[in-house]
Design an enzyme around this catalytic site. Structure first.
Site, PDB file in Angstrom:
ATOM      1  CB  SER A  42      -0.978   0.025   1.183  1.00  0.00           C
ATOM      2  OG  SER A  42      -0.445   0.762   2.262  1.00  0.00           O
ATOM      3  CB  VAL A  43      -0.249   4.732  -0.883  1.00  0.00           C
ATOM      4  CG1 VAL A  43      -1.373   4.930   0.129  1.00  0.00           C
ATOM      5  CG2 VAL A  43       0.397   6.077  -1.220  1.00  0.00           C
ATOM      6  CE  LYS A  44      -3.195   5.371   4.465  1.00  0.00           C
ATOM      7  NZ  LYS A  44      -3.499   6.747   4.827  1.00  0.00           N
ATOM      8  CG  ASP A  45       4.506  -0.035   2.556  1.00  0.00           C
ATOM      9  OD1 ASP A  45       3.636  -0.248   3.429  1.00  0.00           O
ATOM     10  OD2 ASP A  45       4.888  -0.912   1.758  1.00  0.00           O
ATOM     11  CB  ALA A  48       4.554   3.598   7.660  1.00  0.00           C
TER      12      ALA A  48
END
Length: 326
Positions: A42-45, A48
């Protein structure tokens, strides 16, 4: 020899992929920024890792510490991967509307997961906002991430996702369309693109049950807009500090049913096995068609992977129970 020194070095530089069948009625080129190529799918890597590195740099996150966050799943995955490489523990607080797969995946990468009820107000002590804050206060050597208000979230996309899109399109991008949750992606990418070309239009995809669209149009935070919805990962019942409304040109709202149906369509018609917010995002693009003309280059960002929704949007029994399929 060419190799990454650890899994975190594979974050970013995701491809742009042309959408063909679902957008054939549109006059423009529609390209997906395909974020499932990140190692946590996901884009959230991106954000994060940035949030952790910034917290390490200024001493909020100390060696051997515990990372605590309320997440709908994907930010937790990105945080967990970075925590494994860097030697931290993780506790994630998740709302019970999120898919079982998301909870299972977080536990699979060694995180402790606490599940809270969805259908309570943000200030309710049982809400995932309240529980994660309280646990961070009660846990020794803990750092509460707070992705909603943490400026490193937006900054990650300003530094990586935005420049990638600009360079991959050779500066020809005219529109950026993305689902809005914490606001980091739309605000960071939007700021970068508008600095390169102020004429780039930035559109947010919202969901029914969320406050963003009305607040953007009227400046009113209307609690009557808030009710529970099925779509995962976009929309909010709060106003995160990471949502920069000045950068956003407008919002379009997509129904739960359309988001779910278009999630299946992406898989079956484009071979794109993606998460629930991708269905909302592509339907949002189709709803905005009067804003596009010949020669435009529309970038739509797809957040996460279909494997996290196999029991829901890709399960026809579940789809029928929700009234989304005949």
């Amino acid at each position: 020899m060419e190799y990454a020194k650890n899994i975190l070095e594979t974050i970013g530089n995701t491809p742009l992929v042309k959408i063909n069948k679902l957008t054939k009625e549109l006059p423009c080129l529609v390209l997906a920024k395909y974020e499932t190529f990140n190692p946590g799918n996901s884009v959230k890597d991106r954000m994060a890792l940035k949030m952790i590195e910034d917290a390490e740099a200024d001493g909020r996150l100390k060696p051997g510490g515990t990372i605590i966050e309320g997440t709908s799943g994907n930010t937790g995955m990105g945080l967990a991967l970075a925590a494994i490489v860097k030697g931290y523990k993780c506790i994630f607080v998740i709302a019970d509307k999120q898919s079982k797969e998301k909870i299972d995946v977080l536990r699979a990468v060694g995180a402790e997961v606490v599940v809270c009820p969805t259908n309570v107000a943000p200030e309710d002590p049982r809400s995932y906002y309240s529980v994660s804050k309280r646990m961070a206060e009660e846990t020794p050597n803990a750092w509460y991430v707070n992705q909603y208000d943490n400026p490193s979230n937006t900054q990650a996309h300003y530094e990586s996702t935005g420049p990638e899109i600009w360079n991959q399109t050779d500066g020809k991008v005219t529109h950026f369309v993305v689902g809005v949750g914490t606001g980091g992606t739309i605000s960071g990418v939007g700021k970068y693109l508008k600095e390169q070309n102020p004429n780039v239009k930035v559109w947010g995809v919202d969901t029914y049950g969320s406050v963003f669209k009305k607040y953007h149009e009227t400046g009113i935070f209307d609690e009557n807009e808030i009710y529970s919805y099925v779509t995962e990962g976009i929309g909010e019942d709060i106003l995160p500090k990471n949502v920069n409304f000045d950068i956003i040109d407008g919002f379009t709202k997509v129904t739960d049913k359309d988001a779910a149906v278009y999630t299946q369509k992406l898989a079956k018609e484009e071979g794109m096995f993606l998460g629930n917010s991708a269905g909302a995002a592509i339907k949002g693009v189709l709803q905005l068609k009067e804003h596009f003309k010949e020669g435009d280059v529309v970038i739509v960002l797809f957040h996460d992977h279909g494997s996290r929704y196999v029991g829901k949007m890709f399960n026809n029994d579940w789809m029928k129970e929700q009234g989304f399929l005949e």
